[in-house]
Write a protein that holds these residues in place. Structure first.
Motif, PDB file in Angstrom:
ATOM      1  N   LYS A 150      -4.733 -31.302  52.286  1.00 25.49           N
ATOM      2  CA  LYS A 150      -3.535 -31.836  52.960  1.00 25.49           C
ATOM      3  C   LYS A 150      -2.409 -32.102  51.952  1.00 25.49           C
ATOM      4  O   LYS A 150      -2.627 -32.094  50.737  1.00 25.49           O
ATOM      5  N   ALA A 151      -1.207 -32.372  52.483  1.00 25.60           N
ATOM      6  CA  ALA A 151      -0.043 -32.706  51.633  1.00 25.60           C
ATOM      7  C   ALA A 151       0.034 -34.222  51.496  1.00 25.60           C
ATOM      8  O   ALA A 151       0.119 -34.934  52.495  1.00 25.60           O
ATOM      9  N   ILE A 152      -0.031 -34.693  50.260  1.00 23.92           N
ATOM     10  CA  ILE A 152      -0.069 -36.142  50.012  1.00 23.92           C
ATOM     11  C   ILE A 152       1.217 -36.579  49.311  1.00 23.92           C
ATOM     12  O   ILE A 152       1.631 -35.975  48.310  1.00 23.92           O
ATOM     13  N   GLY A 153       1.814 -37.632  49.823  1.00 21.14           N
ATOM     14  CA  GLY A 153       3.074 -38.128  49.245  1.00 21.14           C
ATOM     15  C   GLY A 153       2.838 -39.044  48.054  1.00 21.14           C
ATOM     16  O   GLY A 153       1.959 -39.889  48.065  1.00 21.14           O
ATOM     17  N   LEU A 154       3.627 -38.824  47.011  1.00 21.26           N
ATOM     18  CA  LEU A 154       3.539 -39.647  45.799  1.00 21.26           C
ATOM     19  C   LEU A 154       4.913 -40.204  45.453  1.00 21.26           C
ATOM     20  O   LEU A 154       5.933 -39.591  45.761  1.00 21.26           O
ATOM     21  N   HIS A 155       4.908 -41.348  44.789  1.00 18.20           N
ATOM     22  CA  HIS A 155       6.192 -41.890  44.317  1.00 18.20           C
ATOM     23  C   HIS A 155       6.531 -41.348  42.936  1.00 18.20           C
ATOM     24  O   HIS A 155       7.585 -41.626  42.405  1.00 18.20           O
ATOM     25  N   SER A 156       5.612 -40.589  42.372  1.00 22.86           N
ATOM     26  CA  SER A 156       5.824 -40.070  41.010  1.00 22.86           C
ATOM     27  C   SER A 156       6.743 -38.864  41.027  1.00 22.86           C
ATOM     28  O   SER A 156       6.877 -38.179  42.032  1.00 22.86           O
ATOM     29  N   ASN A 157       7.338 -38.608  39.891  1.00 23.43           N
ATOM     30  CA  ASN A 157       8.115 -37.373  39.776  1.00 23.43           C
ATOM     31  C   ASN A 157       8.034 -36.820  38.362  1.00 23.43           C
ATOM     32  O   ASN A 157       8.953 -36.214  37.869  1.00 23.43           O
ATOM     33  N   ARG A 216      -2.358 -31.091  47.988  1.00 17.30           N
ATOM     34  CA  ARG A 216      -1.018 -30.789  47.504  1.00 17.30           C
ATOM     35  C   ARG A 216      -0.208 -32.080  47.454  1.00 17.30           C
ATOM     36  O   ARG A 216      -0.330 -32.918  48.349  1.00 17.30           O
ATOM     37  N   THR A 217       0.572 -32.248  46.400  1.00 21.34           N
ATOM     38  CA  THR A 217       1.363 -33.490  46.307  1.00 21.34           C
ATOM     39  C   THR A 217       2.850 -33.204  46.541  1.00 21.34           C
ATOM     40  O   THR A 217       3.368 -32.162  46.143  1.00 21.34           O
ATOM     41  N   VAL A 218       3.497 -34.150  47.188  1.00 21.19           N
ATOM     42  CA  VAL A 218       4.932 -34.046  47.496  1.00 21.19           C
ATOM     43  C   VAL A 218       5.574 -35.385  47.113  1.00 21.19           C
ATOM     44  O   VAL A 218       5.016 -36.440  47.392  1.00 21.19           O
ATOM     45  N   THR A 219       6.732 -35.312  46.478  1.00 22.80           N
ATOM     46  CA  THR A 219       7.417 -36.555  46.112  1.00 22.80           C
ATOM     47  C   THR A 219       8.037 -37.213  47.340  1.00 22.80           C
ATOM     48  O   THR A 219       8.711 -36.555  48.120  1.00 22.80           O
ATOM     49  N   THR A 258      14.457 -35.288  49.322  1.00 26.70           N
ATOM     50  CA  THR A 258      13.477 -36.303  48.904  1.00 26.70           C
ATOM     51  C   THR A 258      12.371 -35.647  48.087  1.00 26.70           C
ATOM     52  O   THR A 258      11.952 -36.165  47.052  1.00 26.70           O
ATOM     53  N   ALA A 259      11.901 -34.489  48.569  1.00 23.62           N
ATOM     54  CA  ALA A 259      10.816 -33.796  47.866  1.00 23.62           C
ATOM     55  C   ALA A 259      11.254 -33.271  46.501  1.00 23.62           C
ATOM     56  O   ALA A 259      10.423 -33.072  45.613  1.00 23.62           O
ATOM     57  N   LEU A 291       6.649 -38.690  56.761  1.00 14.44           N
ATOM     58  CA  LEU A 291       5.468 -38.682  57.637  1.00 14.44           C
ATOM     59  C   LEU A 291       5.821 -38.136  59.020  1.00 14.44           C
ATOM     60  O   LEU A 291       5.094 -37.309  59.577  1.00 14.44           O
ATOM     61  N   GLN A 292       6.943 -38.572  59.551  1.00 10.72           N
ATOM     62  CA  GLN A 292       7.337 -38.156  60.905  1.00 10.72           C
ATOM     63  C   GLN A 292       7.574 -36.659  61.012  1.00 10.72           C
ATOM     64  O   GLN A 292       7.223 -36.036  62.007  1.00 10.72           O
ATOM     65  N   THR A 293       8.164 -36.076  59.936  1.00 13.25           N
ATOM     66  CA  THR A 293       8.468 -34.637  59.987  1.00 13.25           C
ATOM     67  C   THR A 293       7.263 -33.785  59.583  1.00 13.25           C
ATOM     68  O   THR A 293       7.328 -32.561  59.639  1.00 13.25           O
ATOM     69  N   GLY A 294       6.167 -34.428  59.158  1.00 13.03           N
ATOM     70  CA  GLY A 294       4.978 -33.687  58.734  1.00 13.03           C
ATOM     71  C   GLY A 294       5.120 -33.087  57.349  1.00 13.03           C
ATOM     72  O   GLY A 294       4.298 -32.263  56.926  1.00 13.03           O
ATOM     73  N   ALA A 295       6.176 -33.511  56.608  1.00 14.06           N
ATOM     74  CA  ALA A 295       6.328 -33.015  55.232  1.00 14.06           C
ATOM     75  C   ALA A 295       5.159 -33.501  54.378  1.00 14.06           C
ATOM     76  O   ALA A 295       4.770 -32.837  53.409  1.00 14.06           O
ATOM     77  N   VAL A 296       4.620 -34.663  54.724  1.00 15.77           N
ATOM     78  CA  VAL A 296       3.382 -35.134  54.084  1.00 15.77           C
ATOM     79  C   VAL A 296       2.410 -35.568  55.178  1.00 15.77           C
ATOM     80  O   VAL A 296       2.825 -35.988  56.262  1.00 15.77           O
ATOM     81  N   ASP A 297       1.105 -35.452  54.866  1.00 16.64           N
ATOM     82  CA  ASP A 297       0.085 -35.846  55.841  1.00 16.64           C
ATOM     83  C   ASP A 297      -0.377 -37.280  55.590  1.00 16.64           C
ATOM     84  O   ASP A 297      -0.836 -37.966  56.508  1.00 16.64           O
ATOM     85  N   ALA A 298      -0.274 -37.700  54.347  1.00 13.58           N
ATOM     86  CA  ALA A 298      -0.712 -39.065  54.015  1.00 13.58           C
ATOM     87  C   ALA A 298       0.055 -39.515  52.785  1.00 13.58           C
ATOM     88  O   ALA A 298       0.572 -38.692  52.017  1.00 13.58           O
ATOM     89  N   LEU A 299       0.133 -40.827  52.616  1.00 14.58           N
ATOM     90  CA  LEU A 299       0.763 -41.360  51.397  1.00 14.58           C
ATOM     91  C   LEU A 299       0.256 -42.774  51.151  1.00 14.58           C
ATOM     92  O   LEU A 299      -0.302 -43.407  52.042  1.00 14.58           O
ATOM     93  N   VAL A 300       0.444 -43.234  49.919  1.00 16.69           N
ATOM     94  CA  VAL A 300       0.077 -44.611  49.606  1.00 16.69           C
ATOM     95  C   VAL A 300       1.335 -45.451  49.787  1.00 16.69           C
ATOM     96  O   VAL A 300       2.323 -45.271  49.077  1.00 16.69           O
ATOM     97  N   ALA A 301       1.290 -46.356  50.780  1.00 14.27           N
ATOM     98  CA  ALA A 301       2.470 -47.169  51.081  1.00 14.27           C
ATOM     99  C   ALA A 301       2.254 -48.601  50.619  1.00 14.27           C
ATOM    100  O   ALA A 301       1.128 -49.035  50.365  1.00 14.27           O
ATOM    101  N   ASP A 302       3.364 -49.297  50.504  1.00 18.32           N
ATOM    102  CA  ASP A 302       3.332 -50.708  50.130  1.00 18.32           C
ATOM    103  C   ASP A 302       3.568 -51.517  51.404  1.00 18.32           C
ATOM    104  O   ASP A 302       4.059 -50.989  52.395  1.00 18.32           O
TER     105      ASP A 302
END
Lengths: 313, 338
Positions: free
Chosen positions: A107-114, A141-144, B98-99, A156-167
């Motif tokens: 899946k595509a996972i969102g990260l705060h890293s860049n 796969r990771t996505v910023t 954003t990406a 998340l809403q647009t499906g650009a990522v499937d999951a992410l670590v949120a605060d």
């Protein structure tokens, strides 16, 4: 005296003490004026600090440790947020399909890293829980994603990522608005028991040794401002804190008040470093850095500057 | 020195040596100081010319890089075909940006329609963007956000919005980080806008130092301005370059060198002239004592012979000749008086 600090946000509960500083006049009391610069993640805040754009950064201690591996100027000056309230969120459309971490393979996972040169705290958390869940780095796969409500929810809403670590409080808000559901909450006592070092020092005031040598007064003042703010928070109710922060939206207030009440030891009350928590942070960091040879020999005490806040057990 | 001419030869020689030393010391100090100033001034000119050349090139390189990045960025946005600006397309563009994370040169951007109405904004650092005014056909300008004390370079390009053109405005912050990245050791940079420092290679701390450096512009050649001249705009920022390079010869080193030269002069004078001169003066003094003794006792006794022997010192020079002559004269006088 003008002081600047880079903080991931705005709106992340972990970093609210910094947003509170000027609201309660803690900076003015010390003859200073604090300017808060919001960034999309801990990695960006560290970059802002290391490239002279700001005097300080407020990030997760593991993120600062990752930067310290490459740059020995990085030091931690005060503990601010004691509790890591990271939540692994999965987008609502995958409910029923993704029930455990292992279902996130591919899946595509969102990260705060860049950056490839250092890892943010949320990235370290994600890699650790994924590895324990049988999903090694490289099998997803990771996505910023930026650390803001607007960008995280949109991704998340647009499906650009499937999951992410949120605060928090974004994680709670995502559930309430049916944008995503929680798969794992690091604040849960059971989760904390399963992950060694999960009680790591979440938010710390980070500075630079070379700057401290030439601007000692500014550094000492900043630590006093932080201690004053943390003490003020410990002596006031969640409602009073939110009033000062001028958060009047009923939904937002409800989320934050519940959060403050559920996790009363979220914020440090004195800025002191806890030796036990530092050990736990070291365990977490080394465990999350599998394959990183320089991290194995890293000792957290080398970057702790506790002259002004002190230590406790 | 003429006031000592009636004194003994030894005193005259001592004073002459002393004044020679003073004159030499004075001349050596003046010459040393002149050379010290010259060497340091030449070195400063060299560093100053190097820094000027370097930063003119850096500014040109940066503008070329940003211009290329701006053009490529626009092409990428157009080729992604999400610029028709329906709500869905705006979300797609927001996701796309954003990406990208912080990978582009422009952390903030705005898309305006041709009438200047803003139709899309993206701010990587959660900054609110200041208003920008462009002249017709102007493609880049400077804008200062007085609230945040931040200067931006703004590049404007026409962008295809699906069925009509619009303007893409890309904002590049001229911040402390930029100056830190382009500074090199022993050089501190500050960026000035409207006679005020807005960024420094030393961060916030460098801004107050930059104000002090400005005072040095008129009297100190190590502090000077280079204009950021590439962008066509009525006003341009300036970079204040403060060279903190140590001079090749500092005053401490100059003092050590002068002291060493004076000591060497003293040692060489003593070993070559002083010791030799003192021995000869002692011989002349012995000759004088022999003559006085002879005048007193009118005899060439043991004391006189001893003093003459000291004056002779078994050497074959003019003093020895005078000693031999004096001894002969004394013996004649003694013989005549008998």
């Amino acid at each position: 005296m003008r002081i600047s600090i880079s903080v991931p946000g705005p709106g992340a509960a972990s970093y609210l003490p910094i947003e509170l500083v000027s609201k309660i006049g803690a900076d003015k009391d010390e003859g200073a004026e604090l300017r808060v610069e919001f960034s999309p993640g801990g990695g960006n805040s560290m970059t802002e600090l290391l490239t002279n754009n700001t005097d300080f950064a407020l990030v997760g201690l593991p993120s600062a440790m990752s930067a310290r591996l490459k740059d020995p100027r990085v030091i931690a000056l005060a503990a601010i947020n004691d509790l890591p309230l990271y939540v692994l969120m999965v987008r609502q459309g995958l409910k029923g399909e993704v029930k455990s971490i292992s279902d996130l393979k591919g899946k595509a996972i969102g990260l705060h890293s860049n950056s490839t040169s250092s890892k943010t705290t949320s990235q370290q958390v994600l890699e650790l829980i994924f590895r324990r869940g049988g999903v090694p780095v490289g099998s997803y796969r990771t996505v910023t994603v930026g650390r803001r409500w607007g960008s995280e929810s949109l991704m998340l809403q647009t499906g650009a990522v499937d999951a992410l670590v949120a605060d928090e409080p974004f994680a709670t808000q995502m559930v309430e608005e049916k944008i995503a559901y929680q798969l794992l909450h690091l604040g849960d006592p059971e989760t904390m028991r399963n992950y060694s070092g999960a009680g790591f020092l979440r938010g710390a005031l980070i500075g630079r040794m070379d700057r401290l040598e030439i601007e000692q007064k500014k550094y000492e003042t900043m630590v006093r401002i932080i201690k004053k703010t943390l003490l003020w928070m410990s002596l006031h109710s969640p409602e009073e804190i939110l009033d000062k922060l001028e958060i009047y939206s009923p939904d937002k207030r409800k989320q934050l008040i519940e959060l403050f009440k559920k996790y009363p030891r979220q914020y440090s009350s004195d800025g002191k470093f806890s030796s036990r928590q530092l050990r736990e942070t070291e365990i977490f960091f080394i465990d999350s850095q599998v394959g990183n040879v320089s991290a194995k020999d890293f000792r957290i005490d080398s970057m702790i500057y506790d002259r002004w806040v002190g230590r406790k057990d | 020195l003429s006031i000592y001419e009636n004194q003994s030869v030894l005193i005259q020689v001592k004073y002459r040596f002393f004044f020679s030393f003073l004159v030499f010391g004075f001349l050596a100090t003046v010459l040393g100081f002149v050379f010290h100033q010259k060497i340091n001034a030449d070195a400063l000119d060299f560093h100053r010319a190097n820094a000027s050349r370097h930063y003119v090139k850096v500014i040109a390189d940066l503008e070329r890089r940003w211009g290329r990045a701006a053009f490529n960025f626009k092409i990428r946005l157009e080729s992604e075909s999400f610029l028709s600006f329906s709500l869905k397309d705006r979300d797609k563009l927001q996701v796309y940006l954003t990406a990208q994370g912080g990978s582009t040169e422009f952390p903030s951007l705005r898309i305006d329609d041709l009438s200047g109405k803003t139709i899309f904004t993206y701010e990587y650092f959660a900054d609110s963007l200041p208003k920008v005014f462009f002249l017709p056909d102007q493609d880049a300008t400077w804008v200062f956000d007085s609230e945040k004390n931040k200067l931006f370079l703004v590049i404007r390009q026409l962008i295809w919005l699906g069925n009509i053109n619009g303007y893409l405005l890309l904002f590049h912050p001229m911040d402390h980080a930029l100056l830190s990245q382009i500074s090199y050791p022993d050089t501190q940079l500050s960026l000035w806008w409207n006679d005020k420092p807005v960024a420094s290679s030393e961060g916030e701390y460098g801004l107050s130092k930059a104000k002090l450096s400005l005072e040095g512009v008129k009297r100190d050649r190590s502090v000077f301005f280079v204009s950021w001249s590439g962008v066509e705009s009525a006003k341009t920022p300036k970079i204040l370059i403060d060279l903190t390079t140590r001079p090749p010869v500092d005053q401490h080193q100059l003092a050590i060198a002068l002291t060493t030269i004076l000591c060497l002069f003293l040692v060489s004078c003593w070993s070559i002239l002083g010791n030799w001169g003192l021995n000869n003066i002692k011989r002349i003094q012995a000759l004088e004592r022999a003559q006085r003794n002879f005048e007193t006792h009118n005899a060439v006794d043991e004391v006189v012979e001893n003093e003459l022997s000291i004056a002779h010192s078994y050497k074959n020079d003019e003093i020895s000749s005078i000693v031999i002559g004096s001894q002969k004269l004394m013996n004649h006088i003694v013989r005549d008086s008998k």
